[in-house]
Scaffold this active site. Structure first.
Site, PDB file in Angstrom:
ATOM      1  N   GLU A 309       0.888  -1.111   0.097  1.00 50.96           N
ATOM      2  CA  GLU A 309      -0.026  -0.059   0.126  1.00 50.96           C
ATOM      3  C   GLU A 309       1.199   1.146   0.079  1.00 50.96           C
ATOM      4  O   GLU A 309       1.663   1.482   0.858  1.00 50.96           O
ATOM      5  CB  GLU A 309      -0.864   0.009   1.107  1.00 50.96           C
ATOM      6  CG  GLU A 309      -2.228   0.959   1.073  1.00 50.96           C
ATOM      7  CD  GLU A 309      -1.478   2.340   1.716  1.00 50.96           C
ATOM      8  OE1 GLU A 309      -1.663   3.386   0.837  1.00 50.96           O
ATOM      9  OE2 GLU A 309      -1.088   2.161   2.866  1.00 50.96           O
ATOM     10  N   LEU A 310       0.855   1.940  -0.961  1.00 50.12           N
ATOM     11  CA  LEU A 310       1.747   2.934  -1.255  1.00 50.12           C
ATOM     12  C   LEU A 310       0.918   4.263  -1.450  1.00 50.12           C
ATOM     13  O   LEU A 310      -0.214   4.301  -0.994  1.00 50.12           O
ATOM     14  CB  LEU A 310       2.641   2.972  -2.807  1.00 50.12           C
ATOM     15  CG  LEU A 310       3.130   1.611  -2.694  1.00 50.12           C
ATOM     16  CD1 LEU A 310       4.081   1.350  -4.193  1.00 50.12           C
ATOM     17  CD2 LEU A 310       4.284   1.443  -1.547  1.00 50.12           C
TER      18      LEU A 310
END
Length: 597
Positions: A309-310
């Site tokens: 998850e960026l």
């Protein structure tokens, strides 16, 4: 004019209202989940409170606040809002990581045998402690990250309580074995899918929400029957130790090994030992794109699956037919400036259609000018926006703003670092309003993670969607309007993992699967998909009536004619079994199958 004069009071009352609503939701969750099952009543646990949370505490102000100490490997922890020293943390070594994983692995053997009721009791115990100590937890998060109490209540406490509530109420349903259909030829088999514990999982989490980012993967892993090793950020090492002690105390008070939860704090050069460790069966990574490349490459050495998850460049599309632009402006303010803009799903681009573009500029300009910077722990009634985690990116932010202005954008408010007269060692950046930004500008494409409001004009709905999809990121998005056709078009065509309609980030408050596409990562956590993602998905095919029929392998065939004849008999038997005109023909077909082996 009257609205402008009373704006600070409106901002203050908005914060109070949000806080009251969040507390109401929390106690509703408590009454529903904790008091409804006598067999799963939460235990009482005690965790020593950090001395830094004492109102009389007055820590040393560092001359040059930094997490690094000259001549030492220790992590220096300090408050970004005022530069006060919180303490030193000794970083983990590769040998220390090995020991932590070994402890978790040993404890998980018994934990995997626990019932879902036993696991729910642990989560309810943790929930009870959070509800009774939310002021302390919020203060710890504020001290280590520099955020305000309102931001901590919404972004740390409320969403963590919601995740606990959802897992307690719906987690068992998500992990219940699921029936799957069979085929005609295999109708004597029974099929199901099971979700079983993976063993030891890991999470490498960001500093922007130190409490929630730590607790989120922990809640899911414990409920699925796994142990977890959490690597907190070195920027929030001090609070990570305290948050780990909460989870460990909840386990111990319910009679389970606290070794199921291990907290790792180390420098980046040591982290690869964790992410490539052969005893880690899954990794959740929350952070930046450059670091994600290293994590994915490291995990590939042991073929460990990773959920990444960026960040994002989340757009908020404002259509021409919105009813109340003032109400929408309030939502946009929250989405842009929560946690000083350090929010992966924060609003980074406001894309506005022509009819209300100028009006929105006026409203946002007045409100952003009134925002007050500072430490909400020391001056809770006069602070709207907190500090940033460090000043390392201030020059880059100023450069991006200057570059946009040189290409035609207008900086109407802020635009540079802020030297706080009361907290000169704090890390503050002026709340900024930048308008007339175009898609070709760097500031429209690079993630800011800062208190900068970027306003972009769009000629039509289609143009707005094109702008929204023009960056490498695709995490979340918002759209505001009333025409159902336009709203449906935007939600369908915008590239994102999540979309809120006439609101900001509400998908996170209802435990929907969370994650993005493109440069914002892959995989999902949250909801059923998140729970199942950290399990071993096992397909099981069993005999439905073993006393009547089963699968057998025919013997060797001597010559082609016999082979063809036996194949025909088997096929005709199967055909008669399914499509025969009476029961006798079906029995004959079944007998031929059995007789021919």
């Amino acid at each position: 004019m009257d609205t402008v004069n009373h704006l600070p009071d409106q901002v203050q009352w908005l914060g109070v209202l949000i806080f009251i609503i969040s507390i109401t939701c929390i106690f509703t969750a408590f009454n529903y989940t904790v008091l409804n099952d006598s067999d799963e009543q939460p235990a009482n646990c005690h965790v020593p409170l950090p001395e830094q949370c004492d109102p009389e505490w007055n820590g040393k102000v560092l001359e040059q606040p930094s997490i690094k100490v000259s001549g030492s490997s220790a992590i220096q922890c300090y408050c970004p809002a005022n530069g006060r020293l919180l303490g030193l943390v000794n970083p983990s070594t590769p040998e220390g990581i090995d020991r932590a994983i070994a402890k978790a692995k040993k404890a998980q053997i018994q934990w995997a045998k626990t019932t879902l009721k036993q696991r729910r009791k642990v989560l309810k115990t943790l929930l009870k402690y959070i509800l009774e100590n939310q002021e302390i937890i919020a203060a710890v998060a504020c001290l280590d990250s520099g955020k305000t109490k309102v931001d901590a209540s919404l972004g740390e406490i409320l969403v963590t309580v919601e995740k606990l509530k959802w897992t307690i109420r719906h987690g068992e349903k998500a992990l219940k074995p699921e029936r799957r259909p069979t085929s005609f030829l295999m109708m004597y088999k029974y099929n199901e899918v099971r979700w079983e514990p993976l063993g030891v999982v890991a999470a490498c989490v960001s500093w922007n929400y130190p409490f929630h980012n730590f607790m989120g993967p922990l809640i899911s892993s414990l409920f699925t029957g796994s142990a977890i090793v959490v690597k907190g950020s070195e920027n929030t090492a001090w609070s990570t130790q305290y948050f780990a002690s909460l989870a460990r105390a909840a386990l111990a008070s319910c009679g389970h090994s606290p070794n199921l939860v291990q907290a790792i704090l180390c420098w980046p050069q040591t982290a690869g030992h964790l992410t490539s460790h052969p005893d880690i069966n899954h990794i959740t990574f929350i952070g930046s794109r450059p670091i994600a490349h290293h994590v994915a490459a490291s995990a590939a050495k042991s073929l460990t699956p990773v959920c990444i998850e960026l960040g994002g460049k989340d757009p908020a599309i404002i259509l021409d037919d919105v009813k109340d632009i003032h109400q929408i402006a309030s939502i946009l303010m929250r989405g842009t400036f929560q946690s000083a803009g350090q929010n992966c799903i924060g609003i980074e681009r406001i894309i506005c259609l022509p009819k209300i573009y100028q009006g929105l500029i006026s409203i946002l300009g007045n409100r952003i000018r009134s925002l007050r910077l500072g430490s909400s722990l020391e001056d809770p009634d006069h602070v709207d926006v907190g500090a940033m985690i460090s000043d390392a990116r201030f020059s880059q932010l100023e450069s991006l703003i200057a570059d946009a202005v040189s290409q035609g954008a207008r900086c109407l408010v802020g635009g540079k670092r802020y030297n706080h007269d009361k907290h000169p060692k704090g890390h503050y950046f002026q709340p900024t309003l930048l308008v007339d930004v175009t898609p070709s500008m760097r500031i429209a494409n690079e993630e800011l993670f800062a208190p900068i409001c970027v306003l972009m004009p769009a000629a039509s709905v289609l143009h707005a969607v094109d702008i929204a999809n023009s960056t490498p990121y695709a995490l979340g998005a918002s759209v505001f309007g009333t025409d159902s056709t336009s709203l449906q078009r935007v939600t369908s065509e915008v590239k994102a993992g999540m979309v809120s309609v006439n609101d900001f980030a509400v998908y996170y408050a209802v435990s929907l699967p969370f994650g993005g596409v493109k440069g914002s990562g892959y995989g999902r956590f949250g909801g059923e998909e998140g729970l199942r993602a950290i399990c071993n998905t096992k397909a099981v095919c069993m005999d439905r009536m073993p006393w009547l029929i089963g699968t057998s392998i025919p013997g060797a065939l001597d010559y082609p004619i016999k082979s063809a004849r036996r194949a025909w008999e088997v096929c005709s038997g199967v055909i008669e079994l399914g499509y025969g005109l009476n029961v006798w023909r079906r029995v004959k077909g079944l007998w031929r199958i059995v007789r021919n082996g």
